[in-house]
Each structure stands twice: as structure tokens, then as C-alpha cells.
Design a protein around this motif. Sequence first.
Motif, PDB file in Angstrom:
ATOM      1  N   TYR A 178       0.902  -1.196  -0.111  1.00 38.90           N
ATOM      2  CA  TYR A 178      -0.075  -0.070   0.071  1.00 38.90           C
ATOM      3  C   TYR A 178       0.843   1.360  -0.043  1.00 38.90           C
TER       4      TYR A 178
ATOM      5  N   VAL B  92       1.108   4.749  -2.276  1.00 38.49           N
ATOM      6  CA  VAL B  92       0.751   6.128  -1.556  1.00 38.49           C
ATOM      7  C   VAL B  92       2.269   6.927  -2.135  1.00 38.49           C
TER       8      VAL B  92
ATOM      9  N   GLN C 149       2.015  10.337  -4.185  1.00 38.52           N
ATOM     10  CA  GLN C 149       2.582  11.481  -3.527  1.00 38.52           C
ATOM     11  C   GLN C 149       3.867  12.073  -4.578  1.00 38.52           C
TER      12      GLN C 149
ATOM     13  N   LEU D 230      -4.523   2.321  -5.383  1.00 38.63           N
ATOM     14  CA  LEU D 230      -5.047   2.461  -4.055  1.00 38.63           C
ATOM     15  C   LEU D 230      -6.364   2.089  -3.595  1.00 38.63           C
TER      16      LEU D 230
ATOM     17  N   SER E 225      -2.610   8.058   3.845  1.00 38.56           N
ATOM     18  CA  SER E 225      -3.080   8.206   2.443  1.00 38.56           C
ATOM     19  C   SER E 225      -4.168   8.995   2.048  1.00 38.56           C
TER      20      SER E 225
ATOM     21  N   ALA F 196      -5.921   9.843  -1.281  1.00 39.03           N
ATOM     22  CA  ALA F 196      -6.853   8.507  -1.469  1.00 39.03           C
ATOM     23  C   ALA F 196      -8.119   9.039  -0.675  1.00 39.03           C
TER      24      ALA F 196
END
Length: 206
Positions: free
Chosen positions: A106, A110, A114, A138, A174, A179
Motif C-alpha cells: 500500500y 501512496v 505523492q 490504492l 494516504s 486517497a
Amino acid sequence: MSIVFYNAPMSSASPVLSALAELQVPHDKVTFDLKSGDQRKPAYLELNPNGKVPLLVVDGTPMFEALAIMLWLGERYGVEKKLWPAPSDAARLEAFSWCTWAYVTYGTAVVRLQFATSPKVSSELHNAAQAALAKSDLAALLGILEARLAQRAHMLGEAFSLVDLVVASVVGYSLFIGATLEAHPRVKAWLEGFQARPSYQLGMKG
Ligand SMILES: N[C@@H](CCC(=O)N[C@@H](CS)C(=O)NCC(=O)O)C(=O)O
């Protein structure tokens, strides 16, 4: 046992601070101001050549990387506090898998999101297609978490454990990056449950 924890507010050290609180581990805390460069001072680089927090110094031995620290804390203090499965418990296998899933699988998506969007990254490196792909990855991973939480209230069963803290910390971060949990109501409710715990509040305060 002597434990010194190097912390900085609202950083990768925050989940470790929450874990220390959940497990009630006695420790001395050193709070860094990352903007002023405490983490790059030579004495600290001797302990952590990465120049980053968190760092735990256990009886003089330095340990870096938040995930490694939290797994060690689980092993060392979690079993007696019923927050980490005992060595003979099959759930221990799941504990390692889910914690690593959060930080590595995960976490990679992320970081991709980013880098593609963050104001901290130069705008010529931003990439809308990469951002869309990372968001869709995600969402797929959150679907896996949603399915897991459809069968149990927490990551390992009905009771809260350190695994919830580890996974929820990454999922919570996240959301700051972009997300969303609209399509994942169980994850949303579980995350809100974690964020209502005093240990989370303490971790965020630093
Ligand atoms: N993978 C590392 C990341 C550590 C990290 O990036 N820490 C940041 C704070 S969120 C830091 O100390 N940055 C200071 C710097 O880069 O100068 C972990 O999980 O421990």
C-alpha cells in the motif's frame, strides 16, 4: 531495559509514538525539529545514518524504520498486552503479512501518488496519468482491506491489535495524499475507530 525514542510531530514517527502508548512501554522521548535540521547533526547520524525519525535506541543499540520498530515492539511487548499474537498463534503469520502489506504494498502506491502530485515535489515532475494510476491501485488495495474487514471487526479478529494501528496509520496518511474511502465504508468505520483512540491522538500531537 533503557529505551530512547527520537520523535518529530506529524511524521513517520507518529505511529511509533502511538504504539509505545498502546503497549505502555516506558521510554525517554527526544523531540526533533526537522525544519531546524536536528536530524542531520553528526551525533544523531552516528545513530541513524539516514538522518530521519523515528529512531529507537534500545540499551544502546539503534533501530531505524518505523515498520521494523513496531514489529519489534509487538514481539517484545505486545504478546503480554494481548495486542500481538503469541509465537504459537497462527495469527502471528497474518500479523507480519498485513503490517508489511501496509508499509510496502500500500505504501508504494501512496508514494507514487505523492510524487505525482505533491506540492513538495517540483511541478514539472508531476504526472496526471501516474496520479490516476496510483489512485486506482490504492482503490484496488482498499478493496482488499474492505473484504478483510467484512469478515472481522479488526485486522486479526474481533479485538483491536497493533496490526490495526500499523495498517490504519498508513491508510490514514494516504487520505492526506488524496486517497478516498467513499467506496470502502468498512475501512472508513474501522479507521475512524482507530483515530478515536487516545494513542492515535497522542501520536498526532507528538
Ligand atoms: N521509511 C522511513 C521514513 C522515515 C522518514 O522519511 N522520516 C522523515 C519524517 S516523515 C524524516 O525524518 N525526514 C527528515 C529529513 O529527511 O531530513 C520510516 O518509516 O521510518
